[in-house]
Design a protein around this motif. Structure first.
Motif, mmCIF file in Angstrom:
data_model
loop_
_atom_site.group_PDB
_atom_site.id
_atom_site.type_symbol
_atom_site.label_atom_id
_atom_site.label_comp_id
_atom_site.label_asym_id
_atom_site.label_seq_id
_atom_site.Cartn_x
_atom_site.Cartn_y
_atom_site.Cartn_z
ATOM 1 N N GLY C 203 0.820 -1.203 0.000
ATOM 2 C CA GLY C 203 0.000 0.000 0.000
ATOM 3 C C GLY C 203 0.859 1.260 0.000
ATOM 4 N N LEU C 204 1.888 1.254 0.843
ATOM 5 C CA LEU C 204 2.780 2.421 0.878
ATOM 6 C C LEU C 204 3.494 2.597 -0.451
ATOM 7 C CD1 LEU C 204 4.344 2.098 4.432
ATOM 8 C CD2 LEU C 204 2.701 3.786 3.636
ATOM 9 N N GLY C 205 3.871 1.462 -1.046
ATOM 10 C CA GLY C 205 4.526 1.527 -2.351
ATOM 11 C C GLY C 205 3.605 2.126 -3.393
ATOM 12 N N GLY C 206 2.332 1.719 -3.358
ATOM 13 C CA GLY C 206 1.375 2.255 -4.323
ATOM 14 C C GLY C 206 1.203 3.760 -4.161
ATOM 15 N N ILE C 207 1.158 4.196 -2.904
ATOM 16 C CA ILE C 207 1.030 5.633 -2.656
ATOM 17 C C ILE C 207 2.263 6.367 -3.174
ATOM 18 C CG2 ILE C 207 0.953 7.382 -0.849
ATOM 19 C CD1 ILE C 207 -0.976 5.731 0.620
ATOM 20 N N ALA C 208 3.434 5.767 -2.935
ATOM 21 C CA ALA C 208 4.653 6.371 -3.473
ATOM 22 C C ALA C 208 4.528 6.509 -4.981
ATOM 23 C CB ALA C 208 5.871 5.521 -3.107
ATOM 24 N N GLY C 209 3.890 5.534 -5.609
ATOM 25 C CA GLY C 209 3.693 5.573 -7.053
ATOM 26 C C GLY C 209 2.849 6.759 -7.489
ATOM 27 N N ILE C 210 1.746 6.975 -6.787
ATOM 28 C CA ILE C 210 0.900 8.122 -7.151
ATOM 29 C C ILE C 210 1.670 9.420 -6.956
ATOM 30 C CG2 ILE C 210 -1.153 9.428 -6.699
ATOM 31 C CD1 ILE C 210 -2.522 7.179 -5.719
ATOM 32 N N LEU C 211 2.369 9.504 -5.817
ATOM 33 C CA LEU C 211 3.111 10.736 -5.553
ATOM 34 C C LEU C 211 4.125 10.993 -6.656
ATOM 35 C CD1 LEU C 211 3.677 10.466 -1.698
ATOM 36 C CD2 LEU C 211 2.107 11.959 -2.933
ATOM 37 N N ASN C 212 4.790 9.902 -7.082
ATOM 38 C CA ASN C 212 5.754 10.018 -8.169
ATOM 39 C C ASN C 212 5.060 10.517 -9.435
ATOM 40 O OD1 ASN C 212 7.288 9.019 -10.569
ATOM 41 N ND2 ASN C 212 8.702 8.343 -9.018
ATOM 42 N N GLY C 213 3.909 9.935 -9.738
ATOM 43 C CA GLY C 213 3.167 10.332 -10.931
ATOM 44 C C GLY C 213 2.742 11.790 -10.860
ATOM 45 N N MET C 214 2.245 12.189 -9.699
ATOM 46 C CA MET C 214 1.787 13.580 -9.549
ATOM 47 C C MET C 214 2.953 14.556 -9.653
ATOM 48 S SD MET C 214 -0.843 13.123 -6.379
ATOM 49 C CE MET C 214 -1.315 14.824 -6.139
ATOM 50 N N TYR C 215 4.057 14.177 -9.040
ATOM 51 C CA TYR C 215 5.196 15.083 -8.986
ATOM 52 C C TYR C 215 5.805 15.292 -10.367
ATOM 53 C CZ TYR C 215 9.587 17.021 -7.131
ATOM 54 O OH TYR C 215 10.657 17.816 -6.844
ATOM 55 N N TYR C 216 5.972 14.190 -11.116
ATOM 56 C CA TYR C 216 6.647 14.321 -12.394
ATOM 57 C C TYR C 216 5.704 14.496 -13.561
ATOM 58 C CZ TYR C 216 10.646 12.888 -9.774
ATOM 59 O OH TYR C 216 11.638 12.817 -8.859
ATOM 60 N N GLY C 217 4.435 14.196 -13.322
ATOM 61 C CA GLY C 217 3.471 14.449 -14.377
ATOM 62 C C GLY C 217 3.409 13.393 -15.451
ATOM 63 N N SER C 218 4.154 12.310 -15.327
ATOM 64 C CA SER C 218 3.983 11.270 -16.341
ATOM 65 C C SER C 218 4.345 9.912 -15.760
ATOM 66 C CB SER C 218 4.830 11.550 -17.576
ATOM 67 O OG SER C 218 6.148 11.139 -17.385
ATOM 68 N N ILE C 219 3.722 8.869 -16.302
ATOM 69 C CA ILE C 219 4.006 7.507 -15.826
ATOM 70 C C ILE C 219 4.234 6.598 -17.023
ATOM 71 C CG2 ILE C 219 2.660 7.701 -13.723
ATOM 72 C CD1 ILE C 219 0.407 6.245 -15.110
ATOM 73 N N LYS C 220 4.941 5.516 -16.781
ATOM 74 C CA LYS C 220 5.240 4.581 -17.866
ATOM 75 C C LYS C 220 5.391 3.197 -17.271
ATOM 76 C CE LYS C 220 8.257 4.408 -21.797
ATOM 77 N NZ LYS C 220 9.484 4.905 -22.376
ATOM 78 N N TYR C 221 5.203 2.185 -18.124
ATOM 79 C CA TYR C 221 5.186 0.819 -17.581
ATOM 80 C C TYR C 221 6.484 0.420 -16.896
ATOM 81 C CZ TYR C 221 7.953 -0.520 -21.630
ATOM 82 O OH TYR C 221 8.938 -0.619 -22.573
ATOM 83 N N ASN C 222 7.586 1.055 -17.295
ATOM 84 C CA ASN C 222 8.869 0.665 -16.702
ATOM 85 C C ASN C 222 9.361 1.666 -15.670
ATOM 86 O OD1 ASN C 222 9.524 2.760 -18.316
ATOM 87 N ND2 ASN C 222 11.138 1.728 -19.450
ATOM 88 N N MET C 223 8.424 2.471 -15.118
ATOM 89 C CA MET C 223 8.851 3.521 -14.208
ATOM 90 C C MET C 223 9.334 2.969 -12.875
ATOM 91 S SD MET C 223 5.117 4.925 -13.064
ATOM 92 C CE MET C 223 5.544 5.786 -11.579
ATOM 93 N N GLY C 224 9.063 1.697 -12.608
ATOM 94 C CA GLY C 224 9.382 1.168 -11.299
ATOM 95 C C GLY C 224 10.820 0.707 -11.133
ATOM 96 N N PHE C 225 11.448 0.335 -12.234
ATOM 97 C CA PHE C 225 12.740 -0.326 -12.144
ATOM 98 C C PHE C 225 13.786 0.491 -11.388
ATOM 99 C CE2 PHE C 225 15.984 -3.193 -13.040
ATOM 100 C CZ PHE C 225 17.061 -2.574 -13.635
ATOM 101 N N LEU C 226 14.044 1.696 -11.892
ATOM 102 C CA LEU C 226 15.109 2.488 -11.276
ATOM 103 C C LEU C 226 14.769 2.955 -9.857
ATOM 104 C CD1 LEU C 226 17.773 2.872 -12.474
ATOM 105 C CD2 LEU C 226 17.079 5.043 -13.423
ATOM 106 N N PRO C 227 13.591 3.551 -9.624
ATOM 107 C CA PRO C 227 13.268 3.910 -8.239
ATOM 108 C C PRO C 227 13.290 2.689 -7.318
ATOM 109 C CG PRO C 227 11.720 4.962 -9.712
ATOM 110 C CD PRO C 227 12.541 4.032 -10.548
ATOM 111 N N GLY C 228 12.901 1.534 -7.857
ATOM 112 C CA GLY C 228 12.904 0.317 -7.047
ATOM 113 C C GLY C 228 14.301 0.003 -6.539
#
Lengths: 327, 373, 297
Positions: C203-228
């Protein structure tokens, strides 16, 4: 004695098959020969990685870094005019040396940490290759404008067509198979199995665990850089985008799905994951290729849960991995 | 052991049955090779639509009596290994008379060597690495200009028209982005400008604030970015968020409505170089754009569509004028003077297009508007 | 520039910290690296994307919508994480340690390709539903989103800390991460606790995902690899298995990255992060707050 001659007979049959295969079955079609030659490259890579993952039980997620080392060193030396037959041993040496140096601090780590560290190292190599424009020409790749990779030649015969490279590659594939086989059935091989099953017990039995692990680690690196050197001479081009983490994972997938720790399994893994999508391309179109990673991801999960020894098991592995379930 | 061999052979049976294909007579094929999956998929799909139009037009024109032109597409997934596979596949199909592709220079370059073996013509709509045409291969052409041209052009515009002397340069470390950025920087400094910084970012990266903060201290009046719209859009947005209210100048890879979607209001006032003369100024081009919009009503045009159409048209023209003689096509194209939607195209001795028109566009009210050349 | 980089780093670090918690909690309780955690981050971002795309711009109800989006994503990501655990990791609890890691890699590949093939290959722009205000003081520019992300992350972390230390379930989690068998003997439903851990971490990871999306304004299927990987580095830096460590590690890594990009080289900032990972694992695998992890023979 009968058993041994049986094996040699079968092996010679296999070699014969490899020699006539492209001529008779593929009718020297450059496209299909190309595919099979590519399978050969992956075979060399996976047989090498198998020594680390299959025989020693160490998960390596950054193997493509050594492929990269082999390819880049070969490219740099070749554009300076050095013959393939000289760059080849140099690349192998470089790969082995790098593995040795890397192994010194890394092999002390526990399995899953080692996996992540190899991943990190693989990424570092790719990023550095992409950033060091003066050495590697960065993202544009080698060779640079105006330079050329020297064609391979033996005496006056020049390797030009796919079929020539097919034979060259499969020569090394056979060598790799023989070396893998000899390792498996040697003292080192048995030591590796002991280490894989229980490191502490192995150390207590008098096996120099650190030393043997290092040997295995170095050997696999040599296979990797060998494959890279051959590939660069075949395709004539190398660039950092060829060595992503997902390529390394792809190699791991082939070994896991085919059968960790045994030669037949690795060969099957490569044929299934590299060859099948190509074969199905003519009947199913490119659909399979798009979905291939999705399917492989699922296969990896299914295989590691239900048949962790892989599709073609080595009997020992099957015993090893299944006894644990009984509690 | 016996079981293993049986298992082994069983898994291998399909291999022996490969290579059985049926062939249609009276069909001539044109191949389009591009990424159709992955990040650049949308570019490939756009080119496919454009080339399909070219092929349909050719068939409908009645110039090819009794013969049907057909488009076959191949996905090289922007992967050099796959590009070589595809190239080998193409040369083993004797009905393919020409190749439009590849898109990425990293793919075009290795593939071109394969096509050269059969002297099969390859016209690239988007590979901009100078090396492609410097390999000494007679069958390779491109309708797009090389990196140096765009970068140079932009530098001239910035100095002469925008009268800006301090620029921060960023690139995405790919062959294309870095190539354009380098040529911009070199030309800009030659003309008396100062590049206050030259930095690379990772393609796919999203956080540029740290870099932009550092750039802000160097007080540039413009940022030049070599690379495509996902990164450029984020850079312009984050720059404004940091109070760095200067325009971004980029290349033709940001020529997409997606740029404004990603960058939002921050994109207002940004510039880009585009290849060719704007469609409105060339009647043929305008006709093409209108027809495209009619045939594919809900689709935005992508940066390489016109190039792909032109490349396909040139090949079709060659097929027609050599009387469907494959061996003469390369020669014909090398001497061609083609009047098409990109204007007048001919090729120099290396295969580079002599049509080096570049236009400058600026974002005004959320859309790219032509502002000069 | 220094303080601006701190602002940049803290915002970045908030997201890394939230993500790192997932890695550290799962490792603490199962001693496994949840390689697929980065994909839960990604799916969380896509969840938020879908929900925000459906809701029209409603200024009056901004706060309400925000809560709805985060809550929904928390639940969906959490459930996804639990589901993955049940299907891909639980059968391997008795297997050699590498097996769950391989399975996790398989899950990661599968999820990435699933989203790529079913949604889009491309970057999707994140819907802007909320007004962002900019503030400027003494040469530093901060915007309301950055402040929000930082405060929200800290709040969540404090809540988590209270949960683990003060509640019965939290104590059960602590006990289970120390020793499964004894915990079971004490009457703790170990399987349930494991599921809960994955739920919270996911759940916390998912929230981090939204925050990331909101902050940078874009999302992509491979957005998790590097932050992970970076979040994993943060978790290791702080001491894997240690929740406080993950939080601190996340912020340290965020600031380190901002400073590397700003002062050293934007090109090599990831190389530096990876080097940190390797060096920490070799020299002090226990991290800042953790215990010894290499096995000595």
């Amino acid at each position: 004695m009968k058993f041994i001659s049986n094996k040699i007979f079968l092996f010679s049959l296999a070699i014969l098959l490899i020699i006539i295969f492209p001529i008779i079955f593929l009718r020297l079609n450059p496209y299909t020969v190309n595919i099979v030659a590519l399978i050969g490259i992956y075979l060399i890579l996976c047989l090498g990685l198998n020594i680390t993952i299959g025989y020693t039980g160490l998960l390596d997620l950054g193997f493509m870094a050594f492929y990269a080392v082999g390819a880049y060193i070969a490219a740099i030396l070749s554009t300076k005019g050095i013959s393939f037959w000289i760059t080849l041993p140099i690349c192998m040496l470089a790969g082995g040396l790098m593995r040795y140096l890397l192994g010194l601090p890394l092999l002390k780590l526990r399995g899953d940490y080692l996996a992540i560290v190899t991943l990190a190292f693989g990424e570092i190599v790719r990023l550095v290759a992409n950033n060091s424009v003066s050495i590697t020409n960065g993202p544009k790749g080698l060779p640079r404008v105006g330079e050329k990779i020297m064609p391979i030649h033996i005496f006056s015969f020049v390797f030009q067509d796919n079929i020539h490279f097919y034979y060259l590659i499969f020569f090394f594939v056979i060598v790799s198979i023989i070396i893998s086989y000899r390792i498996e059935h040697s003292r080192i091989g048995r030591a590796l199995i002991a280490i894989r099953e229980d490191e502490v017990a192995a150390e207590l039995s008098g096996i120099g665990v650190a030393r043997i692990k290092s040997v295995a680690f170095v050997l696999s690196g040599i296979f990797g850089s060998l494959a890279g050197a051959i590939y660069v001479h075949w395709i004539g081009f190398v660039s950092p985008e060829m060595f992503t983490f997902w390529e390394s994972v792809f190699l791991v997938a082939m070994i896991v799905i085919g059968g960790m720790g045994n030669i037949f399994g690795v060969i099957l893994g490569v044929f299934l994951l590299v060859g099948m999508p190509e074969i199905l391309r003519s009947s199913l179109g490119t659909v399979f290729i798009d979905y291939r990673m999705l399917i492989f991801g699922m296969l990896m999960i299914l295989i590691i849960i239900f048949r962790p020894q892989g599709l073609i098991p080595s009997k020992r592995r099957a015993l090893e991995l299944h006894t644990i379930e009984k509690d | 052991m016996k079981n293993r061999i049986l298992l082994f052979t069983f898994y291998f049976l399909p291999v022996f049955f490969s290579g059985c294909m049926k062939e249609d007579h009276n069909v001539i094929k044109i191949a389009l090779v591009s990424p159709f999956t992955g990040d650049l998929a949308v570019l490939g799909q756009g080119m496919k639509k454009a080339v399909e139009m070219a092929v349909e037009d050719a068939n409908a024109s009645g110039k090819f009596k009794g013969i049907t032109l057909k488009l076959v597409t191949f996905d090289d997934r922007a992967d050099p290994k796959e590009a070589v596979n595809v190239a080998n596949r193409i040369i083993s199909d004797k009905k393919i008379f020409g190749v439009v592709g590849h898109l990425n220079s990293g793919c075009s370059i290795p593939a071109s060597q394969v096509y050269a073996k059969e002297n099969l013509v390859m016209i690239s709509p988007g590979s901009t690495n100078p090396k492609l045409t410097l390999q000494g291969l007679k069958n390779i052409f491109r309708v797009c200009t090389t990196d140096d041209i765009q970068g140079n052009f932009a530098a001239n515009y910035v100095i002469n028209n925008l009268k800006i002397k301090r620029v921060a340069v960023i690139h995405d470390k790919t062959a294309y982005g870095q190539g354009v950025a380098e040529s911009f920087k070199n030309n800009f400094e030659e003309k008396g400008g100062k590049a206050v910084s030259f930095d690379g970012i990772d393609s796919g990266d999203k956080d540029f604030k740290a870099l932009l903060t550092s750039i802000k201290t160097k007080k540039p009046s413009l940022i030049y970015f070599g690379g495509p719209y996902p990164e450029c859009g984020l850079i312009t947005k984050q720059a404004k968020e940091l109070g760095l209210n200067i325009p971004i100048f980029s290349d033709d890879a940001i020529n997409s409505p997606e740029y404004v979607k990603i960058g939002g209001k921050a994109t207002e006032g940004d510039y880009a170089t585009m290849i060719g003369i704007p469609a409105e100024k060339l009647p043929k081009a305008k006709k093409f754009v209108d027809k495209f919009k009619n045939t594919y009503p809900d689709t935005d045009m992508q940066p390489y569509d016109t190039n792909a159409y032109e490349a396909a048209s040139i090949i079709i023209n060659a097929i027609e004028n050599t009387n469907i003689d494959k061996l003469k096509i390369v020669d014909y194209i090398s001497k061609i003077k083609f009047n098409g939607i990109l204007g007048k195209t001919s090729f120099d001795k290396n295969g580079d297009t002599l049509n080096k028109n570049i236009s400058i566009y600026k974002i005004i009210n959320g859309k790219f508007v032509y502002v000069g050349k | 520039m220094f303080f601006q980089q701190i602002v940049n780093g803290l915002t970045l670090g908030s997201i890394y910290a939230l993500l790192a918690l997932g890695y550290t909690m799962v490792y603490g309780i199962l001693l496994m690296i949840n390689f697929a955690h980065s994909e839960i981050f990604m799916v969380g971002a896509y969840c938020g994307f879908w929900i925000l795309s459906i809701l029209p711009v409603l200024n009056n109800y901004s706060g309400f919508i925000l809560i709805l989006v985060f809550l929904a994503t928390l639940i969906i990501s959490g459930i996804l994480a639990m589901f993955i655990e049940k299907i891909a990791y639980k059968p391997l609890r008795r297997a050699p340690r590498l097996s769950p890691l391989i399975s996790a890699i398989g899950v990661s590949i599968f999820l990435q390709n699933l989203i790529m093939l079913s949604v889009s290959f491309q970057s999707l722009p994140y819907p802007e539903r909320f007004e962002i205000k900019q503030f400027q003081t003494t040469g530093i520019v901060i915007n309301s989103l950055q402040i929000f992300i930082f405060c929200f992350a800290i709040t969540l972390m404090i809540l988590l800390h209270i949960f683990i230390r003060r509640t019965k379930l939290g104590k059960a989690m602590q006990a289970t991460s120390q020793n499964h068998i004894v915990s079971q003997l004490m009457g703790i439903n170990v399987n349930g606790i494991i599921s809960l851990t994955f739920f919270i971490g996911g759940g916390l990871g998912g929230i981090a995902g939204i925050l990331n999306g909101m902050y940078y304004g874009s999302i992509k299927y491979n957005m998790g690899f590097l932050p992970g990987i970076k979040a994993f580095t943060a978790a290791v830096l702080g001491g894997i298995g240690n929740i406080k460590g993950a939080m601190v590690g996340g912020f340290i890594l965020g600031i380190l990255e901002a400073f590397s990009a700003g002062y050293i080289s934007s090109e090599n900032k990831d190389v530096i992060t990876f080097l940190v990972l390797i060096i920490v694992l070799i020299l002090k695998p226990g991290g800042l707050f953790g215990e010894q992890v290499t096995e000595k023979i």
